[in-house]
Design an enzyme around this catalytic site. Structure first.
Site, mmCIF file in Angstrom:
data_model
loop_
_atom_site.group_PDB
_atom_site.id
_atom_site.type_symbol
_atom_site.label_atom_id
_atom_site.label_comp_id
_atom_site.label_asym_id
_atom_site.label_seq_id
_atom_site.Cartn_x
_atom_site.Cartn_y
_atom_site.Cartn_z
ATOM 1 N N LYS A 158 0.723 -1.224 0.148
ATOM 2 C CA LYS A 158 0.090 -0.112 0.068
ATOM 3 C C LYS A 158 1.108 1.337 -0.086
ATOM 4 O O LYS A 158 1.852 1.322 1.088
ATOM 5 C CB LYS A 158 -0.894 -0.024 1.363
ATOM 6 C CG LYS A 158 -1.878 1.209 1.292
ATOM 7 C CD LYS A 158 -2.898 0.997 2.353
ATOM 8 C CE LYS A 158 -3.660 2.629 2.370
ATOM 9 N NZ LYS A 158 -4.473 2.502 3.839
ATOM 10 N N LYS A 213 -2.017 -1.534 -3.967
ATOM 11 C CA LYS A 213 -2.906 -0.413 -3.952
ATOM 12 C C LYS A 213 -2.046 0.824 -3.872
ATOM 13 O O LYS A 213 -1.122 0.921 -3.040
ATOM 14 C CB LYS A 213 -3.926 -0.413 -2.496
ATOM 15 C CG LYS A 213 -4.507 0.690 -2.236
ATOM 16 C CD LYS A 213 -5.319 0.431 -0.871
ATOM 17 C CE LYS A 213 -5.817 1.886 -0.507
ATOM 18 N NZ LYS A 213 -6.521 2.144 0.917
HETATM 19 C C1 PBG Z 1 -7.450 3.432 5.559
HETATM 20 C C2 PBG Z 1 -7.832 3.100 4.299
HETATM 21 C C3 PBG Z 1 -7.446 4.237 3.112
HETATM 22 C C4 PBG Z 1 -7.910 3.625 1.829
HETATM 23 C C5 PBG Z 1 -8.453 2.453 2.216
HETATM 24 N N1 PBG Z 1 -8.045 2.241 3.507
HETATM 25 C C6 PBG Z 1 -6.977 5.606 3.137
HETATM 26 C C7 PBG Z 1 -5.735 5.805 3.355
HETATM 27 O O1 PBG Z 1 -4.826 5.069 3.550
HETATM 28 O O2 PBG Z 1 -5.377 7.214 3.771
HETATM 29 C C8 PBG Z 1 -8.149 4.292 0.565
HETATM 30 C C9 PBG Z 1 -8.979 3.963 -0.350
HETATM 31 C C10 PBG Z 1 -9.559 4.737 -1.593
HETATM 32 O O3 PBG Z 1 -8.827 5.719 -1.819
HETATM 33 O O4 PBG Z 1 -10.221 4.351 -2.233
HETATM 34 N N2 PBG Z 1 -6.077 3.223 6.012
#
Ligand code: PBG
Length: 344
Positions: free
Chosen positions: A213, A266
């Site tokens: 991520k 992601k």
């Molecule tokens: C929580 C999380 C996030 C997303 C999914 N889980 C936001 C972040 O890390 O700031 C983003 C998902 C999206 O942009 O559709 N940590």
């Protein structure tokens, strides 16, 4: 001879008549029937997971300006929306919670009566195994500072954050979640969550790890939707640096070792190389998250008349699949299902 006839009738020019060209890739593109027969990849609707934002209370359905077409629902309003999607072939959902209360340690993330456990219980009671329910496990929507772990000053602490995430995962598992999905990027959390789930008798609950991520500018609309923007700083000390590719393979090796059942990359679109690496290296299914900013770009381009929305959506999702994703979490799933854009 360079007569006017040659320029008007290029098919009869000397070059076109040459027989010295055994390879003509266009022969396989001549008509739609043939193109379908030789297509190298085909995405199916059952590979899509629809994301949902769950509110406390009842009777709530709120539009989200930055995510056109997506609403935040209270549990009673979520159920009919998911039922309508299920009828047209959406088999899985990923749930994000918006709690009533936030504090420094994200206490409400472990509330068995919070929006997520309630939604999970209601969905599993209604749909059973006909719907796979995945829950996002992260502290950021539940902490008043909006970071994904506990703080000491401005430092994000790893190990005690992992302990809290493991508790949260158990609460979701006990409610009936099929997969808990840690999105925090703390070190060692997959192993700790697995052990804690097993100790609590939840050995059948799977872990879909947000393995690679990245700290991304594409999460903006989500943070508005989930009210989870950090109140100071950024997430760069825990989420990955987008300049890195090899590091994703390291995270993959660790998550596999720690017991992840599925692994995620992601965002998706700007990370197709990483998805492709995972497809080669992973021994478990590869998931890609087509995030809020990617969705918003397509929606806004379509609203401006700059793109054919169906074509752009299918090309986007199809490319993520072609790169190697088995499943895609996407806000497009519901619309793609209702409009029958994909085979089941
Ligand atoms: C929580 C999380 C996030 C997303 C999914 N889980 C936001 C972040 O890390 O700031 C983003 C998902 C999206 O942009 O559709 N940590």
């Amino acid at each position: 001879m360079n007569s006017i006839l040659d320029t008007q009738r290029p098919r009869e020019s000397k070059i076109a008549l040459s027989s010295d060209m055994p390879h003509r890739p266009r022969r396989l593109r001549r008509n739609a029937n043939l193109r379908a027969m030789v297509a190298e990849s085909q995405l199916h609707l059952h590979q899509l997971v629809q994301g949902h934002f769950v509110l406390p209370g009842t009777g709530q359905a709120q539009e989200i300006t930055s995510l056109p077409g997506i609403q935040r629902y209270s549990v009673d309003r979520l159920l009919p929306a998911v039922e309508a999607d299920r009828k047209v072939g959406v088999r899985a959902v990923m749930l994000f919670g918006l709690p009533q209360e936030k504090d420094a340690s994200g206490t409400s993330s472990q509330d068995p009566d919070g929006p997520i456990p309630q939604a999970v219980r209601a969905l599993k009671a209604e749909f059973g195994d006909e719907l796979s329910v995945m829950t996002d496990v992260c502290l950021c929507p539940y902490t008043d500072h909006g970071h994904c772990g506990f703080l000491e000053g401005e430092e994000i602490l790893n190990d005690i954050s992992v302990a809290a995430l493991a508790e949260m995962a158990v609460v979701h598992a006990e409610a009936g979640a099929d997969f808990v999905c840690p999105s925090d990027m703390m070190d060692g959390r997959i192993g700790k969550i697995r052990t804690h789930l097993d100790r609590k008798g939840q050995s059948q609950t799977g872990i879909l790890a947000y393995t690679a991520k990245y700290a991304s500018a594409f999460y903006g609309p989500f943070r508005e939707a989930a009210d989870s923007a950090p109140s100071f700083g950024d997430r760069k000390t825990y989420q990955m640096d987008w300049r890195n590719r090899r590091e994703a393979s390291r995270e993959l090796a660790l998550d596999l070792e720690e017991g992840a059942d599925m692994v995620m990359v992601k965002p998706a679109l700007a990370y197709l190389d990483v998805i492709s690496d995972f497809a080669d290296q992973s021994s478990v299914p590869v998931v890609a998250y087509n995030v809020s900013g990617e969705y918003a770009l397509v929606k806004m381009a379509a609203a401006q008349g700059l793109a054919d929305e169906q074509a752009m959506t299918l090309e986007t999702l199809g490319a993520i699949h072609r790169a190697g994703a088995d499943l895609i979490i996407t806000y497009h799933a519901s619309e793609a299902a209702h409009k029958q854009w994909l085979p089941q």
